[in-house]
Motif scaffolding. Structure first.
Motif, short mmCIF file in Angstrom:
data_model
loop_
_atom_site.label_atom_id
_atom_site.label_comp_id
_atom_site.label_asym_id
_atom_site.label_seq_id
_atom_site.Cartn_x
_atom_site.Cartn_y
_atom_site.Cartn_z
N TYR B 55 0.86 -1.18 0.18
CA TYR B 55 -0.06 -0.03 0.02
C TYR B 55 1.07 1.19 -0.03
O TYR B 55 1.47 1.63 1.12
CB TYR B 55 -0.74 -0.08 1.20
CG TYR B 55 -1.67 0.92 1.55
CD1 TYR B 55 -1.95 2.24 0.60
CD2 TYR B 55 -2.62 0.95 2.60
CE1 TYR B 55 -2.89 3.18 0.86
CE2 TYR B 55 -3.67 1.88 2.92
CZ TYR B 55 -3.83 3.26 1.88
OH TYR B 55 -4.78 3.98 2.21
N PRO B 56 1.38 1.88 -1.15
CA PRO B 56 2.26 2.83 -1.18
C PRO B 56 1.65 4.12 -0.37
O PRO B 56 0.54 4.47 -0.37
CB PRO B 56 2.22 3.34 -2.63
CG PRO B 56 1.74 1.91 -3.32
CD PRO B 56 0.55 1.52 -2.38
N GLY B 57 2.62 4.58 0.30
CA GLY B 57 2.25 5.65 1.34
C GLY B 57 2.13 5.23 2.80
O GLY B 57 3.11 5.38 3.56
N MET B 58 1.02 4.03 2.81
CA MET B 58 1.18 3.79 4.29
C MET B 58 2.11 2.82 4.48
O MET B 58 2.71 2.79 5.70
CB MET B 58 -0.17 3.03 4.20
CG MET B 58 -0.39 2.36 5.63
SD MET B 58 -2.14 1.67 6.22
CE MET B 58 -1.69 0.68 7.46
#
Lengths: 83, 157
Positions: B55-58
């Motif tokens: 989950y890119p970012g998280m």
């Protein structure tokens, strides 16, 4: 209000949806879920009947009572399996 | 992404990363590095390939939080987390957690803590290809239990 909803891994495949923007009246994640699960048995099974469902709001894992506001990013996913 | 938390498709080289972590410092007396690799067998089935989704970012946020928590709990000089995503094959490296400290106790404990928390808190998911088809890997109770050991440990440190 508009929120972005993301689905990951097995949930994304079950629902055939990775991301959507929804205009919805839901004060909490708990109020959002039944709106999504009304879409059909697939949704009911993947989200509402899923004891292992994980939820993050704006990149933080939260519980279902968490309030939602305009512009939030809500993510649903199964337990993580990295490492 | 900071230089001490990286999520990437590319492989990494342990010696290069440890040298970067130590940065020639003479006050570092211990480096503990854990490398996780892809096994060719899981739950009795042959695994031919695997895909790691995240989950890119998280993911980056979760890894930063884990690293910061380790630095709060132990006396560490530096630490590094690299996690790969995308397609991987058996024997490929998946993850590196490396910790530098003055004395070995802090580095050993912090490396184990970071891996235990990474496995249960960072949003990565493995999908493996077996002769019976592809399947999502299930979370393990033993990983949850390993992470829970640290949850009430603050008073002991």
């Amino acid at each position: 209000m508009k929120i972005t909803i993301l689905y990951f891994a097995s949930l994304r495949e079950q629902l055939g949806c990775a991301q959507e923007v929804l205009d919805v009246e839901a004060n909490t994640v708990e109020e959002l879920l039944p709106i999504l699960c009304e879409r059909g048995p697939q949704w009911q099974q993947a989200l509402c009947d899923n004891a292992h469902l994980q939820v993050a709001v704006n990149h933080t894992v939260v519980d279902l009572a968490t309030p939602l506001k305009e512009g939030d990013e809500v993510a649903f996913f199964p337990p993580v399996t990295g490492g | 992404m900071s230089q001490w938390v990286r999520v990437q498709q590319e492989d990494f080289d342990l010696s290069t990363e440890v040298a970067r972590l130590r940065d020639g410092r003479k006050d570092i007396g211990a480096v503990v590095a854990f490398v996780g690799t892809v096994r060719d067998i899981n739950q009795g089935d042959r695994v031919s390939t695997m895909v790691l989704e995240h989950y890119p970012g998280m993911t980056e946020k979760a890894l930063h939080e884990i690293r910061e928590e380790a630095h709060r709990r132990w006396r560490l000089e530096n630490s590094l987390i690299i996690h790969r995503v995308g397609p991987l094959a058996p024997a490929d490296q998946i993850v590196l957690v490396a910790v530098a400290s003055r004395h070995r106790g802090d580095a050993f404990a912090a490396a184990e803590f970071m891996m235990d928390y990474l496995k249960t808190r960072a949003p990565f998911w493995k999908k493996e290809q077996t002769p019976e088809g592809s399947r999502w890997v299930d979370a393990r109770v033993s990983d949850q239990q390993a992470a829970q050991r640290w949850e009430h440990a603050d008073a002991d440190i």
